[in-house]
Design a protein around this motif. Structure first.
Motif, mmCIF file in Angstrom:
data_model
loop_
_atom_site.group_PDB
_atom_site.id
_atom_site.type_symbol
_atom_site.label_atom_id
_atom_site.label_comp_id
_atom_site.label_asym_id
_atom_site.label_seq_id
_atom_site.Cartn_x
_atom_site.Cartn_y
_atom_site.Cartn_z
ATOM 1 N N GLU A 36 0.845 -1.192 0.000
ATOM 2 C CA GLU A 36 0.000 0.000 0.000
ATOM 3 C C GLU A 36 0.883 1.245 0.000
ATOM 4 O OE1 GLU A 36 -3.409 0.396 2.571
ATOM 5 O OE2 GLU A 36 -3.539 -1.789 2.779
ATOM 6 N N ASP A 39 -0.488 7.305 0.386
ATOM 7 C CA ASP A 39 -1.769 7.906 -0.001
ATOM 8 C C ASP A 39 -2.940 6.945 0.213
ATOM 9 O OD1 ASP A 39 -0.687 10.388 -0.633
ATOM 10 O OD2 ASP A 39 -0.336 9.828 -2.730
ATOM 11 N N GLN A 40 -2.744 5.662 -0.065
ATOM 12 C CA GLN A 40 -3.802 4.673 0.160
ATOM 13 C C GLN A 40 -4.093 4.520 1.651
ATOM 14 O OE1 GLN A 40 -1.855 1.523 -2.022
ATOM 15 N NE2 GLN A 40 -3.435 1.566 -3.629
ATOM 16 N N LEU A 42 -3.615 6.824 3.941
ATOM 17 C CA LEU A 42 -4.286 8.047 4.372
ATOM 18 C C LEU A 42 -5.755 8.046 3.956
ATOM 19 C CD1 LEU A 42 -1.526 10.702 3.583
ATOM 20 C CD2 LEU A 42 -2.090 9.685 5.801
ATOM 21 N N ALA A 43 -6.058 7.529 2.773
ATOM 22 C CA ALA A 43 -7.440 7.469 2.308
ATOM 23 C C ALA A 43 -8.272 6.517 3.176
ATOM 24 C CB ALA A 43 -7.496 7.038 0.845
ATOM 25 N N ALA A 44 -7.658 5.423 3.619
ATOM 26 C CA ALA A 44 -8.356 4.432 4.442
ATOM 27 C C ALA A 44 -8.503 4.877 5.895
ATOM 28 C CB ALA A 44 -7.629 3.096 4.378
ATOM 29 N N HIS A 45 -7.630 5.766 6.327
ATOM 30 C CA HIS A 45 -7.621 6.221 7.728
ATOM 31 C C HIS A 45 -7.537 7.749 7.758
ATOM 32 C CE1 HIS A 45 -6.982 2.078 9.033
ATOM 33 N NE2 HIS A 45 -6.116 1.986 8.048
ATOM 34 N N PRO A 46 -8.666 8.421 7.581
ATOM 35 C CA PRO A 46 -8.670 9.879 7.444
ATOM 36 C C PRO A 46 -8.082 10.653 8.633
ATOM 37 C CG PRO A 46 -10.823 8.953 6.894
ATOM 38 C CD PRO A 46 -9.974 7.841 7.418
ATOM 39 N N THR A 49 -2.119 11.469 9.318
ATOM 40 C CA THR A 49 -1.453 12.456 8.472
ATOM 41 C C THR A 49 -0.214 11.802 7.869
ATOM 42 O OG1 THR A 49 -0.034 13.266 10.256
ATOM 43 C CG2 THR A 49 -2.185 14.366 9.970
ATOM 44 N N ARG A 50 0.272 12.377 6.817
ATOM 45 C CA ARG A 50 1.508 11.886 6.195
ATOM 46 C C ARG A 50 2.639 11.891 7.221
ATOM 47 N NH1 ARG A 50 2.795 10.901 1.213
ATOM 48 N NH2 ARG A 50 0.821 11.786 0.495
#
Length: 77
Positions: A36, A39-40, A42-46, A49-50
């Protein structure tokens, strides 16, 4: 880094997590190892943060720097 990672016995049995979440450093490392992208994740776990993902990597790297050897079993050829 230290302010984004915590280990509390009452949260996820004391495993290191991202502060304010139940997302473990272990889970982040496993997702990255499975291919993964950040970005993936982060999309799955809003709530992530990066910077938190990168802190998890740094935490794992520091943990592996300890004076411990990790034998890797031979795989059958």
């Amino acid at each position: 880094m230290a302010e984004r990672i915590e280990a509390n016995p009452s949260i996820m049995m004391g495993k290191p997590v991202i502060v304010g979440t139940r997302i473990t450093v272990e889970l982040i490392i496993e997702k990255l190892a499975a291919g993964e992208t950040i970005d993936q994740i982060l999309a799955a776990h809003p709530r992530l943060t990066r910077e938190a993902v990168l802190d998890a990597l740094q935490f794992a790297a520091r943990a592996l720097r300890a004076d411990v050897t990790y034998p890797i079993p031979d795989k059958a050829a």
